[in-house]
Design a protein around this motif. Structure first.
Motif, PDB file in Angstrom:
ATOM      1  N   MET A 131       0.857  -1.000   0.093  1.00  0.00           N
ATOM      2  CA  MET A 131       0.027   0.258  -0.036  1.00  0.00           C
ATOM      3  C   MET A 131       0.698   1.250  -0.072  1.00  0.00           C
ATOM      4  O   MET A 131       1.786   1.407   0.971  1.00  0.00           O
ATOM      5  CB  MET A 131      -0.931  -0.054   1.382  1.00  0.00           C
ATOM      6  N   LYS A 132       0.640   1.993  -0.931  1.00  0.00           N
ATOM      7  CA  LYS A 132       1.159   3.164  -1.221  1.00  0.00           C
ATOM      8  C   LYS A 132       0.431   4.392  -0.435  1.00  0.00           C
ATOM      9  O   LYS A 132      -0.527   4.215   0.476  1.00  0.00           O
ATOM     10  CB  LYS A 132       1.812   3.745  -2.349  1.00  0.00           C
ATOM     11  N   ALA A 133       0.643   5.497  -1.084  1.00  0.00           N
ATOM     12  CA  ALA A 133      -0.002   6.733  -0.572  1.00  0.00           C
ATOM     13  C   ALA A 133      -1.663   6.600  -0.793  1.00  0.00           C
ATOM     14  O   ALA A 133      -1.972   6.277  -2.211  1.00  0.00           O
ATOM     15  CB  ALA A 133       0.446   8.013  -0.888  1.00  0.00           C
ATOM     16  N   LEU A 134      -2.485   6.663   0.273  1.00  0.00           N
ATOM     17  CA  LEU A 134      -3.928   6.413  -0.221  1.00  0.00           C
ATOM     18  C   LEU A 134      -4.521   7.561  -0.035  1.00  0.00           C
ATOM     19  O   LEU A 134      -5.788   7.661   0.242  1.00  0.00           O
ATOM     20  CB  LEU A 134      -4.323   5.510   0.875  1.00  0.00           C
ATOM     21  N   ASP A 135      -4.092   9.002  -0.218  1.00  0.00           N
ATOM     22  CA  ASP A 135      -4.709  10.140  -0.018  1.00  0.00           C
ATOM     23  C   ASP A 135      -5.569  10.228  -1.028  1.00  0.00           C
ATOM     24  O   ASP A 135      -6.510  11.349  -0.951  1.00  0.00           O
ATOM     25  CB  ASP A 135      -3.834  11.114   0.029  1.00  0.00           C
ATOM     26  N   ARG A 140      -7.161  -0.599   3.810  1.00  0.00           N
ATOM     27  CA  ARG A 140      -6.453  -1.008   2.329  1.00  0.00           C
ATOM     28  C   ARG A 140      -7.617  -1.579   1.375  1.00  0.00           C
ATOM     29  O   ARG A 140      -7.425  -1.391   0.236  1.00  0.00           O
ATOM     30  CB  ARG A 140      -5.334  -2.016   2.635  1.00  0.00           C
ATOM     31  N   ARG A 141      -8.333  -2.768   2.117  1.00  0.00           N
ATOM     32  CA  ARG A 141      -9.150  -3.267   1.118  1.00  0.00           C
ATOM     33  C   ARG A 141     -10.361  -2.305   0.684  1.00  0.00           C
ATOM     34  O   ARG A 141     -10.534  -2.344  -0.603  1.00  0.00           O
ATOM     35  CB  ARG A 141     -10.042  -4.380   2.014  1.00  0.00           C
ATOM     36  N   GLU A 142     -10.722  -1.382   1.346  1.00  0.00           N
ATOM     37  CA  GLU A 142     -11.696  -0.314   1.219  1.00  0.00           C
ATOM     38  C   GLU A 142     -11.179   0.632  -0.088  1.00  0.00           C
ATOM     39  O   GLU A 142     -11.959   0.972  -1.156  1.00  0.00           O
ATOM     40  CB  GLU A 142     -12.323   0.356   2.225  1.00  0.00           C
ATOM     41  N   ALA A 143     -10.051   0.949   0.155  1.00  0.00           N
ATOM     42  CA  ALA A 143      -9.433   1.804  -0.718  1.00  0.00           C
ATOM     43  C   ALA A 143      -9.170   1.165  -2.109  1.00  0.00           C
ATOM     44  O   ALA A 143      -9.429   1.793  -3.287  1.00  0.00           O
ATOM     45  CB  ALA A 143      -7.926   2.180  -0.255  1.00  0.00           C
ATOM     46  N   ALA A 144      -8.692  -0.119  -2.146  1.00  0.00           N
ATOM     47  CA  ALA A 144      -8.726  -0.694  -3.363  1.00  0.00           C
ATOM     48  C   ALA A 144      -9.921  -0.959  -4.040  1.00  0.00           C
ATOM     49  O   ALA A 144      -9.959  -0.672  -5.205  1.00  0.00           O
ATOM     50  CB  ALA A 144      -8.203  -2.229  -3.041  1.00  0.00           C
ATOM     51  N   ALA A 145     -11.053  -1.319  -3.356  1.00  0.00           N
ATOM     52  CA  ALA A 145     -12.436  -1.239  -4.006  1.00  0.00           C
ATOM     53  C   ALA A 145     -12.546   0.093  -4.296  1.00  0.00           C
ATOM     54  O   ALA A 145     -13.358   0.115  -5.718  1.00  0.00           O
ATOM     55  CB  ALA A 145     -13.311  -1.836  -3.004  1.00  0.00           C
ATOM     56  N   TRP A 146     -12.648   1.217  -3.674  1.00  0.00           N
ATOM     57  CA  TRP A 146     -13.066   2.532  -4.283  1.00  0.00           C
ATOM     58  C   TRP A 146     -12.253   3.271  -5.319  1.00  0.00           C
ATOM     59  O   TRP A 146     -12.747   3.355  -6.333  1.00  0.00           O
ATOM     60  CB  TRP A 146     -12.861   3.614  -3.162  1.00  0.00           C
ATOM     61  N   VAL A 147     -11.231   2.772  -5.480  1.00  0.00           N
ATOM     62  CA  VAL A 147     -10.253   3.328  -6.754  1.00  0.00           C
ATOM     63  C   VAL A 147     -10.551   2.219  -7.772  1.00  0.00           C
ATOM     64  O   VAL A 147     -10.574   2.856  -8.963  1.00  0.00           O
ATOM     65  CB  VAL A 147      -8.521   3.065  -6.406  1.00  0.00           C
ATOM     66  N   ALA A 148     -10.847   0.998  -7.742  1.00  0.00           N
ATOM     67  CA  ALA A 148     -11.242   0.325  -8.940  1.00  0.00           C
ATOM     68  C   ALA A 148     -12.439   0.869  -9.313  1.00  0.00           C
ATOM     69  O   ALA A 148     -12.895   0.931 -10.460  1.00  0.00           O
ATOM     70  CB  ALA A 148     -11.418  -1.241  -8.455  1.00  0.00           C
ATOM     71  N   ARG A 149     -13.510   1.185  -8.406  1.00  0.00           N
ATOM     72  CA  ARG A 149     -14.696   1.566  -9.016  1.00  0.00           C
ATOM     73  C   ARG A 149     -14.703   3.191  -9.449  1.00  0.00           C
ATOM     74  O   ARG A 149     -15.369   3.315 -10.670  1.00  0.00           O
ATOM     75  CB  ARG A 149     -15.705   1.604  -7.758  1.00  0.00           C
ATOM     76  N   ARG A 150     -14.077   4.051  -9.017  1.00  0.00           N
ATOM     77  CA  ARG A 150     -14.028   5.275  -9.376  1.00  0.00           C
ATOM     78  C   ARG A 150     -13.142   5.566 -10.630  1.00  0.00           C
ATOM     79  O   ARG A 150     -13.151   6.311 -11.249  1.00  0.00           O
ATOM     80  CB  ARG A 150     -13.482   6.252  -8.193  1.00  0.00           C
ATOM     81  N   GLN A 167      -4.703  -0.118  -8.391  1.00  0.00           N
ATOM     82  CA  GLN A 167      -3.953   0.145  -6.982  1.00  0.00           C
ATOM     83  C   GLN A 167      -4.327  -0.446  -5.578  1.00  0.00           C
ATOM     84  O   GLN A 167      -5.506  -0.587  -5.416  1.00  0.00           O
ATOM     85  CB  GLN A 167      -4.154   1.749  -6.854  1.00  0.00           C
ATOM     86  N   TRP A 168      -3.540  -0.879  -4.742  1.00  0.00           N
ATOM     87  CA  TRP A 168      -3.718  -1.790  -3.522  1.00  0.00           C
ATOM     88  C   TRP A 168      -4.457  -2.828  -3.837  1.00  0.00           C
ATOM     89  O   TRP A 168      -4.905  -3.330  -2.603  1.00  0.00           O
ATOM     90  CB  TRP A 168      -4.390  -0.691  -2.488  1.00  0.00           C
ATOM     91  N   SER A 169      -4.400  -3.375  -4.933  1.00  0.00           N
ATOM     92  CA  SER A 169      -5.141  -4.575  -4.846  1.00  0.00           C
ATOM     93  C   SER A 169      -4.048  -6.001  -5.077  1.00  0.00           C
ATOM     94  O   SER A 169      -4.500  -7.096  -5.131  1.00  0.00           O
ATOM     95  CB  SER A 169      -5.896  -4.841  -6.367  1.00  0.00           C
ATOM     96  N   GLY A 170      -2.902  -5.653  -5.018  1.00  0.00           N
ATOM     97  CA  GLY A 170      -1.896  -6.693  -4.754  1.00  0.00           C
ATOM     98  C   GLY A 170      -1.670  -7.477  -3.424  1.00  0.00           C
ATOM     99  O   GLY A 170      -2.644  -7.008  -2.403  1.00  0.00           O
ATOM    100  N   PRO A 171      -1.201  -8.475  -3.301  1.00  0.00           N
ATOM    101  CA  PRO A 171      -0.927  -9.175  -2.067  1.00  0.00           C
ATOM    102  C   PRO A 171      -0.630  -8.169  -0.800  1.00  0.00           C
ATOM    103  O   PRO A 171       0.143  -7.291  -0.986  1.00  0.00           O
ATOM    104  CB  PRO A 171       0.192 -10.277  -2.378  1.00  0.00           C
ATOM    105  N   VAL A 194      -7.304   8.038   4.317  1.00  0.00           N
ATOM    106  CA  VAL A 194      -8.184   8.276   5.035  1.00  0.00           C
ATOM    107  C   VAL A 194      -9.240   7.591   4.845  1.00  0.00           C
ATOM    108  O   VAL A 194      -9.679   6.969   3.987  1.00  0.00           O
ATOM    109  CB  VAL A 194      -8.426   9.700   4.443  1.00  0.00           C
ATOM    110  N   ASP A 195     -10.085   7.299   6.018  1.00  0.00           N
ATOM    111  CA  ASP A 195     -11.178   6.375   6.003  1.00  0.00           C
ATOM    112  C   ASP A 195     -12.227   7.117   5.108  1.00  0.00           C
ATOM    113  O   ASP A 195     -12.653   8.108   4.935  1.00  0.00           O
ATOM    114  CB  ASP A 195     -11.856   6.575   7.628  1.00  0.00           C
ATOM    115  N   ARG A 196     -12.862   6.252   4.295  1.00  0.00           N
ATOM    116  CA  ARG A 196     -13.748   6.758   3.410  1.00  0.00           C
ATOM    117  C   ARG A 196     -14.986   7.578   4.018  1.00  0.00           C
ATOM    118  O   ARG A 196     -15.323   8.590   3.226  1.00  0.00           O
ATOM    119  CB  ARG A 196     -14.390   5.561   2.405  1.00  0.00           C
TER     120      ARG A 196
END
Length: 200
Positions: free
Chosen positions: A1-5, A37-47, A52-56, A114-116
């Motif tokens: 996970m890199k920068a999730l901002d 991290r899981r929520e960030a990956a899902a959000w970035v994939a949708r948006r 990003q952040w979907s790797g192991p 940041v928490d969604r």
């Protein structure tokens, strides 16, 4: 996970940034960080249609950074739940940063999230300013980060926040390099809870 901002961007009018309370992360925070991290990956994939952040995931690395004191949690109230996090590290990757660049006193921002539920409030930006303040307090001249190379939305967020794009390392997934001056900000609305001893 890199920068999730990218989690802190909403596209609407930004509300005034709140006061943040920052504490050192503890091992009990690890599961929350994994969930973000899981929520960030899902959000970035949708948006953005980005992987990003979907790797192991690497939970052992997360715990190691917590135990080293590199990871902090941000709260909106002294006894409230965590709403954001970042990790500040004293050394840059030899694969990304040149010997000359690594010779400049710097700190490296990692694993920022940041928490969604609290996106769009300026929390990520304020936490980064705190990291820059702590970096300057330790003698650093710049705060740096690497971001996923194929996420232009995230790059735009950093540019809007005043970061400078240094370059993108060819063939590297997280090879988009950014930096910003490390500045002392004594009036920053961030309060530290307890002792926060970031690694030197």
């Amino acid at each position: 996970m890199k920068a999730l901002d990218t989690l802190d961007t909403s596209g609407g009018a930004a509300a005034p940034a709140p006061v943040l309370y920052v504490r050192a992360a503890v091992p009990g925070d690890a599961e929350l960080l994994a969930r973000w991290r899981r929520e960030a990956a899902a959000w970035v994939a949708r948006r953005h249609g980005n992987a990003q952040w979907s790797g192991p995931d690497r939970p052992e690395r997360r715990l190691a950074l917590i135990r080293r004191g590199a990871t902090v949690m941000a709260l909106l109230e002294p006894d409230g739940p965590a709403v954001a996090t970042c990790t500040v590290w004293p050394r840059g990757s030899r694969r990304r940063w040149t010997d000359e660049e690594r010779g400049v006193p710097a700190r490296y921002l990692r694993k920022s999230a940041v928490d969604r539920a609290h996106a769009g409030r300026g929390i990520g930006r304020l936490l980064h300013e705190w990291a820059g303040h702590r970096a300057a307090s330790a003698g650093a001249l710049v705060l740096r980060l690497d971001a996923r190379s194929d996420n232009p939305g995230l790059h735009g967020y950093y540019l809007d926040c005043g970061w400078r794009h240094v370059r993108t390392v060819p063939g590297m997934a997280s090879g988009a390099l950014f930096e910003t001056p490390a500045l002392l900000r004594p009036g920053l609305p961030v309060r530290e809870l307890g002792e926060i001893r970031l690694p030197d």
